[in-house]
Design a protein around this motif. Structure first.
Motif, mmCIF file in Angstrom:
data_model
loop_
_atom_site.group_PDB
_atom_site.id
_atom_site.type_symbol
_atom_site.label_atom_id
_atom_site.label_comp_id
_atom_site.label_asym_id
_atom_site.label_seq_id
_atom_site.Cartn_x
_atom_site.Cartn_y
_atom_site.Cartn_z
ATOM 1 N N ASP A 10 33.437 46.642 39.635
ATOM 2 C CA ASP A 10 34.111 45.364 39.911
ATOM 3 C C ASP A 10 33.847 44.361 38.793
ATOM 4 O OD1 ASP A 10 35.069 46.412 42.244
ATOM 5 O OD2 ASP A 10 33.740 45.261 43.565
ATOM 6 N N TYR A 14 36.609 42.666 36.426
ATOM 7 C CA TYR A 14 36.742 41.213 36.294
ATOM 8 C C TYR A 14 36.655 40.798 34.825
ATOM 9 C CZ TYR A 14 35.960 36.265 36.471
ATOM 10 O OH TYR A 14 36.066 34.920 36.246
ATOM 11 N N VAL A 17 39.897 41.506 33.046
ATOM 12 C CA VAL A 17 40.930 40.526 33.391
ATOM 13 C C VAL A 17 40.602 39.184 32.752
ATOM 14 C CG1 VAL A 17 41.937 39.216 35.299
ATOM 15 C CG2 VAL A 17 41.641 41.686 35.498
ATOM 16 N N ASP A 97 52.400 32.095 39.456
ATOM 17 C CA ASP A 97 52.369 33.300 40.293
ATOM 18 C C ASP A 97 52.722 34.577 39.546
ATOM 19 O OD1 ASP A 97 51.511 31.706 42.326
ATOM 20 O OD2 ASP A 97 53.374 31.767 43.473
ATOM 21 N N ALA A 100 49.593 35.467 37.659
ATOM 22 C CA ALA A 100 48.521 35.818 38.595
ATOM 23 C C ALA A 100 48.771 37.188 39.220
ATOM 24 C CB ALA A 100 48.395 34.750 39.673
ATOM 25 N N SER A 101 50.013 37.483 39.544
ATOM 26 C CA SER A 101 50.334 38.796 40.122
ATOM 27 C C SER A 101 50.049 39.912 39.132
ATOM 28 C CB SER A 101 51.800 38.843 40.552
ATOM 29 O OG SER A 101 52.025 37.947 41.602
ATOM 30 N N ASN A 104 46.335 40.322 38.912
ATOM 31 C CA ASN A 104 45.828 40.978 40.113
ATOM 32 C C ASN A 104 46.070 42.486 40.040
ATOM 33 O OD1 ASN A 104 44.648 41.065 42.712
ATOM 34 N ND2 ASN A 104 46.685 41.116 43.635
ATOM 35 N N ALA A 105 47.251 42.877 39.594
ATOM 36 C CA ALA A 105 47.553 44.301 39.451
ATOM 37 C C ALA A 105 46.626 44.939 38.412
ATOM 38 C CB ALA A 105 49.016 44.486 39.055
ATOM 39 N N TYR A 107 43.615 43.919 37.623
ATOM 40 C CA TYR A 107 42.288 43.988 38.229
ATOM 41 C C TYR A 107 42.186 45.211 39.141
ATOM 42 C CZ TYR A 107 38.255 42.734 41.082
ATOM 43 O OH TYR A 107 37.052 42.761 41.731
ATOM 44 N N LYS A 108 43.198 45.427 39.965
ATOM 45 C CA LYS A 108 43.170 46.573 40.872
ATOM 46 C C LYS A 108 43.183 47.890 40.115
ATOM 47 C CE LYS A 108 45.194 44.231 44.821
ATOM 48 N NZ LYS A 108 46.341 44.087 45.709
ATOM 49 N N ARG A 111 39.691 48.444 38.689
ATOM 50 C CA ARG A 111 38.694 48.793 39.728
ATOM 51 C C ARG A 111 38.757 50.276 40.066
ATOM 52 N NH1 ARG A 111 38.765 46.171 44.980
ATOM 53 N NH2 ARG A 111 36.744 47.130 45.182
#
Length: 113
Positions: A10, A14, A17, A97, A100-101, A104-105, A107-108, A111
């Protein structure tokens, strides 16, 4: 032991990102919106407070019936708050947004590695 592996993964995700150009751009866009609007609202609010304290004659002028300038200014404080929130919502949907989206993708994805 597995908990440490998850935390490390994680943290790496992070950091990846956090170092992305899109993250820097997201922070820049957010800051460029929030700082001027916050300053503008605070100036407007402090002008209202200052007028209530030192321009009582002006603030007590009747506008319509028993409605005076102070009441109108007070109501405009609420209106301006909701207006700024609406402008921010539109701005965030258009400019923040999407970035940010994407982050987020990213980051996932990181991970899962």
């Amino acid at each position: 032991m597995e908990d440490d592996g998850v935390r490390e993964r994680d943290a790496r995700a992070y950091e990846t990102v956090h170092e992305a150009a899109d993250f820097t751009e997201l922070k820049r866009r957010y800051r460029n919106f929030v700082v001027p609007w916050t300053v503008a609202f605070m100036v407007w609010y402090l002008a209202y407070v200052a007028c209530n304290n030192w321009a009582r004659g002006f603030m007590s002028q009747q506008v319509v019936g028993n409605i005076n300038v102070a009441l109108v200014f007070g109501l405009l404080q609420f209106v301006s708050t909701f207006a700024i929130a609406a402008v921010y919502g539109r701005f965030a949907n258009r400019k923040l947004d999407p970035l940010a989206s994407g982050l987020n993708a990213k980051y996932k994805r990181e991970r899962r590695r």
